[in-house]
Each structure stands twice: as structure tokens, then as C-alpha cells.
Enzyme design. Structure first.
Site, PDB file in Angstrom:
ATOM      1  CB  SER A 165      -0.939  -0.034   1.223  1.00  0.00           C
ATOM      2  OG  SER A 165      -1.853   1.026   1.191  1.00  0.00           O
ATOM      3  CG  HIS A 176      -4.037  -0.653  -1.107  1.00  0.00           C
ATOM      4  ND1 HIS A 176      -4.003  -0.520   0.256  1.00  0.00           N
ATOM      5  CD2 HIS A 176      -4.408  -1.941  -1.340  1.00  0.00           C
ATOM      6  CE1 HIS A 176      -4.334  -1.676   0.824  1.00  0.00           C
ATOM      7  NE2 HIS A 176      -4.569  -2.547  -0.126  1.00  0.00           N
ATOM      8  CG  ASP A 231      -5.305  -5.566   1.999  1.00  0.00           C
ATOM      9  OD1 ASP A 231      -6.070  -6.521   2.234  1.00  0.00           O
ATOM     10  OD2 ASP A 231      -5.000  -5.211   0.854  1.00  0.00           O
TER      11      ASP A 231
END
Length: 182
Positions: free
Chosen positions: A4, A31, A124
Site C-alpha cells: 500500500s 492500493h 490488508d
């Protein structure tokens, strides 16, 4: 591989350490903002000999190729081990998210799955690595001390399901060794 915040740099370093002759394919969730066109493919292509492409629904994965989840789509391994892009609800406020990718890869490839969690500011990937471990796969996490953002690596480590915690530059050699054993 999942990343991310700070992930483009981390992915570039990691993928740059893998040979273009890697006898595996790589799925990547980074992401990405859905509000604009992504430049991730050309950016990462400059850093590695592996082929980099945005995943397409129905792709039949090829060895030595990195498949990047496109913005606003989850990347999963679907029936017949073909790649599937879905618009299911965001996971951990993200789409694409690592958890669906790790879970589907573990279901399709079992003990041959290597899940890798890199820099990021959320949790995540932590649920997905449980599926990888349950099916005998391997989990590698970037050492939080080498991550630009420590949230994702710390969350993964806190599950107690991680096999290797490594500095970013040591992950590619570890993957190469593991792929050689598969």
C-alpha cells in the site's frame, strides 16, 4: 505480493531482485487510486527483467510475468486457475485488496503459494495469509524497520503466521530459493 503506502518503491526493489527467468508468476495488489490512470506498469517495468502487465479478467498466468491488479478491481485466481477481476465490496477499505488475492491463490495453488506483505499503513493481507498458511503455503513479510509504512507488515506479523520477516533487499533471494523448491 501486497503493498500500500510506499509500495511502488518497495515493489520496484523486490521485483528488480527477481530474475526474468523466474519459474513462477507473480500477482501484485498495490492500493491504487481509481480516480486516475495508473502508471505502475511502466514504472515497475524499468526496474525488472520480468514482464509487467495489468491483469485482465481471464488471463492464463505465464511464468516470468507480474500481474498487477488494476485500480478498483480485486485480483483473484478463479476457476481453471485463470485470473479473475471482481468488483466485490472493498476489503479493509481497499479495492484491490490483498486478502481476496491471497485467499484465492491459496485455494488454487495450496502449498506452492508464497504470500508476501510489504509496506503499507493498514492491515490488508493479514486475513489472507491465514488462508495461505492453512493450505501449507509460505508467508514472507517485509521487516517493519525497512518499510516506509509499518502498518501492513506489523499487522501480518501480529497474526503469528509469518514464516520469514526480512529486510526488503533479502526478500527476492528468499523467493528465488522457495520457487526453486516448488
Amino acid at each position: 505480493m501486497a503493498a500500500s503506502a510506499g509500495g511502488i518503491q518497495g515493489l520496484g526493489t523486490l521485483l528488480g531482485g527477481l530474475s526474468g527467468e523466474l519459474s513462477a508468476f507473480v500477482l501484485v495488489v498495490q492500493h491504487l487510486r481509481r480516480s486516475r490512470e495508473t502508471r505502475i506498469v511502466p514504472v515497475l517495468s524499468r526496474r525488472t527483467d520480468l514482464r509487467i502487465k495489468l491483469a485482465q479478467d481471464g488471463d492464463d498466468p505465464n511464468l516470468g510475468t507480474v500481474y498487477i491488479a488494476p485500480p478498483d478491481r480485486h485480483l483473484c485466481v478463479g476457476p481453471a486457475k485463470r485470473l479473475a477481476l471482481t468488483e466485490e465490496e472493498p476489503v479493509n477499505f481497499a479495492r484491490p485488496a490483498a486478502d481476496p488475492m491471497f485467499e484465492s491463490a491459496a485455494k488454487a495453488y495450496g502449498s506452492r503459494t508464497i504470500a508476501c506483505v510489504l509496506t503499507g499503513s493498514d492491515g490488508d493481507g493479514s486475513q489472507g495469509i491465514a488462508a495461505v498458511k492453512k493450505r501449507g503455503g509460505t508467508v514472507i513479510v517485509q521487516d517493519p524497520d525497512t518499510a516506509e509504512f509499518r502498518g501492513m507488515p506489523r499487522s501480518a506479523i501480529n497474526t503469528g503466521l509469518v514464516d520469514l520477516v526480512l529486510p526488503l533487499e533479502d526478500i527476492a533471494p528468499a523467493i528465488t530459493r522457495l520457487v526453486g523448491r516448488c
